[in-house]
Design an enzyme around this catalytic site. Structure first.
Site, short mmCIF file in Angstrom:
data_model
loop_
_atom_site.label_atom_id
_atom_site.label_comp_id
_atom_site.label_asym_id
_atom_site.label_seq_id
_atom_site.Cartn_x
_atom_site.Cartn_y
_atom_site.Cartn_z
N GLU A 11 8.29 15.96 15.66
CA GLU A 11 8.84 15.72 14.33
C GLU A 11 8.20 16.68 13.33
OE1 GLU A 11 10.08 11.85 11.76
OE2 GLU A 11 8.00 11.93 12.42
N GLU A 69 8.39 1.25 11.85
CA GLU A 69 9.50 2.20 11.81
C GLU A 69 8.86 3.57 11.71
OE1 GLU A 69 11.48 5.01 10.69
OE2 GLU A 69 12.00 4.02 8.80
N LYS A 115 0.86 -1.18 0.00
CA LYS A 115 0.00 0.00 0.00
C LYS A 115 0.90 1.23 0.00
CE LYS A 115 -1.88 3.01 2.05
NZ LYS A 115 -1.85 4.50 1.82
N THR A 151 4.52 8.09 14.01
CA THR A 151 4.22 7.36 15.24
C THR A 151 2.72 7.29 15.48
OG1 THR A 151 6.34 7.92 16.25
CG2 THR A 151 4.53 7.43 17.75
N CYS A 166 12.89 10.36 8.26
CA CYS A 166 12.55 9.98 9.63
C CYS A 166 13.75 10.10 10.55
CB CYS A 166 11.96 8.58 9.67
SG CYS A 166 12.96 7.34 8.85
N GLY A 199 6.22 5.14 8.78
CA GLY A 199 5.44 6.38 8.75
C GLY A 199 5.46 7.04 10.11
#
Length: 495
Positions: free
Chosen positions: A399, A265, A189, A244, A300, A242
């Site tokens: 982030e 991750e 996906k 958290t 990331c 992607g």
């Protein structure tokens, strides 16, 4: 890369894949719905892509399960799987320019990065796992003389790979290459912002001889296609890269469905610690800038917190500012461009919002802070550096996923480690020192899945990548990635 290529001209020749790939065929979404795939380079429509939902996911999972149960991939010899994946690597290399261009148009990364960086890593990844297939041995446990205990690895079955937009093809490959090497069927996906290269990869997989149903791609939105995969009762594992926030959704989906295996991750807020005794402060400054401005900060593991020893703060930050000027956003299709666009308007607004928040919280804006190239129709923000940042500020804790650097200072190594570890994230950390003892002690103390010393590079496909704390769990890359896609069976025989 051949810099003589006219990438804009080549872009005009591209065929944009837009249908889902299920059971070996390109098909529209069952609902007939599509979504607009917009290029962040200029804001123009690339294609209307099939908007898959639960019905399409179910079709893809059923195709993957049927292929797995028939054994057309899982039960063939390791040598045969190896041959098919090596062929896939050859085809990726053949079409590398096209695949790189698709990713650049989809998410705005400079073409020299997608072609010279991402695609080379993609090819290496597929070849590496292909070569690993017939080199992974099972075990015989040490037992009594009249007992035999066999420990064997078996594929899980159907693996759903939900991948991000910042490295569209590379992140997909980190998932599907080891999953296929282990004998699983896969449903990918891709992020709705960047579906093109995954769909093109499906064609190459078929051309390489990977059987129908083994490799499927369902473009769509996270709340529809992504959630459907997370909740599907016949998906054996979800591997996700992607945010958290979304990673936590997949944990919930697993618990509310069939307890499928989940590996995550997720986000990061990586510290980059510069000690006064760094071996080369000019090199450290160049890499500090690259560590946050590469890919427009949409990484990331981006080194978004710069921790500088107080006594060299002024001189070091001055060097970083000079390097930052090399990353002024340009046309991603220009082979000389160092920094391209953000992925879409949503991300642009997010980054600008954090810049405003940094100002309001009292941080000093030292460089940048503005949207640029607005006449292009794309989404560009110049390199931005904040100074006099406190670790409790939002720009130091959250982030941002943009070209925004938060600069903090410390007096000694203990304070540096305390600041670095004061985060919900633990994906990567870096430190610069000429003191071997200090480097070892700091590396052990830092709570991060990867610690780099005197470099910003964490190594190649041979080493694992993943995080501590809310950066997730499980590892991509290396032989350790196979742990996510296999299960261990103990066969005990009384002789």
């Amino acid at each position: 890369m051949n810099i003589a290529i006219d990438w804009r001209k080549e872009a005009g020749k591209l065929r944009f894949p837009s249908l889902a790939f299920i059971g070996g065929k390109f098909v529209p979404a069952a609902s007939g719905k599509t979504f607009d795939c917009i290029s962040p380079i200029d804001g123009k429509l690339l294609a209307k892509v099939a908007a898959c939902d639960a019905q399409d996911v179910d079709r893809a999972v059923r195709a993957a399960r049927a292929a797995f149960e028939k054994g057309v991939w899982a039960d063939i010899s390791p040598k045969q799987r190896k041959r098919a994946l090596l062929k896939l690597a050859e085809l990726i290399e053949r079409d590398a320019d096209e695949l790189a261009l698709l990713d650049t148009l989809d998410m705005g990364k400079p073409i020299k990065e997608t072609r010279n960086g991402d695609l080379r890593a993609v090819i290496e990844c597929v070849r590496w796992y292909a070569e690993a297939i017939d080199k992974i041995y099972d075990e015989i446990a040490p037992m009594a003389k009249d007992q035999l205990a066999l420990v064997t690895r078996e594929p899980l079955g159907v693996v759903a790979a939900v991948v991000p937009w910042n490295y569209p093809l590379l992140m997909s490959t980190w998932k599907f290459a080891p999953a296929l090497a282990a004998g699983n069927s896969v449903v990918v996906k891709p992020a709705e912002q960047s579906p093109m290269s995954a769909l093109r990869m499906a064609e190459l997989a078929m051309e390489a001889g990977i059987p129908e149903g083994v490799f499927n791609v369902v473009p769509g939105f996270g709340e529809t296609a992504g959630q459907a995969l997370g909740r599907h009762m016949d998906v054996d594992a979800v591997t996700f890269t992607g945010s958290t926030e979304v990673g936590k959704f997949f944990l919930r989906y697993s618990g509310e469905s069939n307890m499928k295996a989940v590996s995550l991750e997720c986000g990061g807020k990586s510290p980059n610690i510069i000690f006064a005794d760094a071996p080369d402060l000019a090199v450290a400054a160049r890499e500090a800038a690259d560590g946050i401005f590469n890919n427009s900060g949409q990484v990331c593991s981006a080194a978004s917190r710069l921790l500088v020893e107080e006594k060299i703060h002024d001189a070091f930050l001055s060097e970083v500012k000079k390097v930052a000027d090399n990353y002024q956003p340009g046309d991603p299709l220009d082979p000389e461009t160092e920094m391209g666009s953000l992925v879409d308007k949503t991300q642009l607004d997010r980054v600008l919002g954090y810049i405003n928040k940094g100002k309001s919280e009292g941080a000093a804006l030292a460089v940048g802070g503005n949207q640029v190239r607005q006449n292009s129709g794309g989404f560009y923000v110049e390199p931005t550096i904040f100074d006099h940042v406190k670790n409790n500020m939002a720009i130091a804790r959250e982030e941002i996923f943009g070209p925004v650097l938060a600069t903090l200072t410390f007096e000694n190594a203990d304070e540096a480690i305390k600041i670095a570890n004061d985060s919900i994230y633990g994906l990567q950390a870096s430190l610069w020192t000429n003191d071997l003892s200090k480097a070892h002690k700091a590396a052990r103390a830092l709570r991060a899945g990867t610690v780099t010393v005197n470099t910003m590079s964490g190594g190649g496909i041979q080493v694992p990548f993943g995080g501590y704390k809310q950066s997730g769990f499980g590892r991509d890359k290396s032989l350790h990635a196979l742990d996510k896609y296999t299960q261990l069976k103990n066969t005990f025989i009384q002789l």
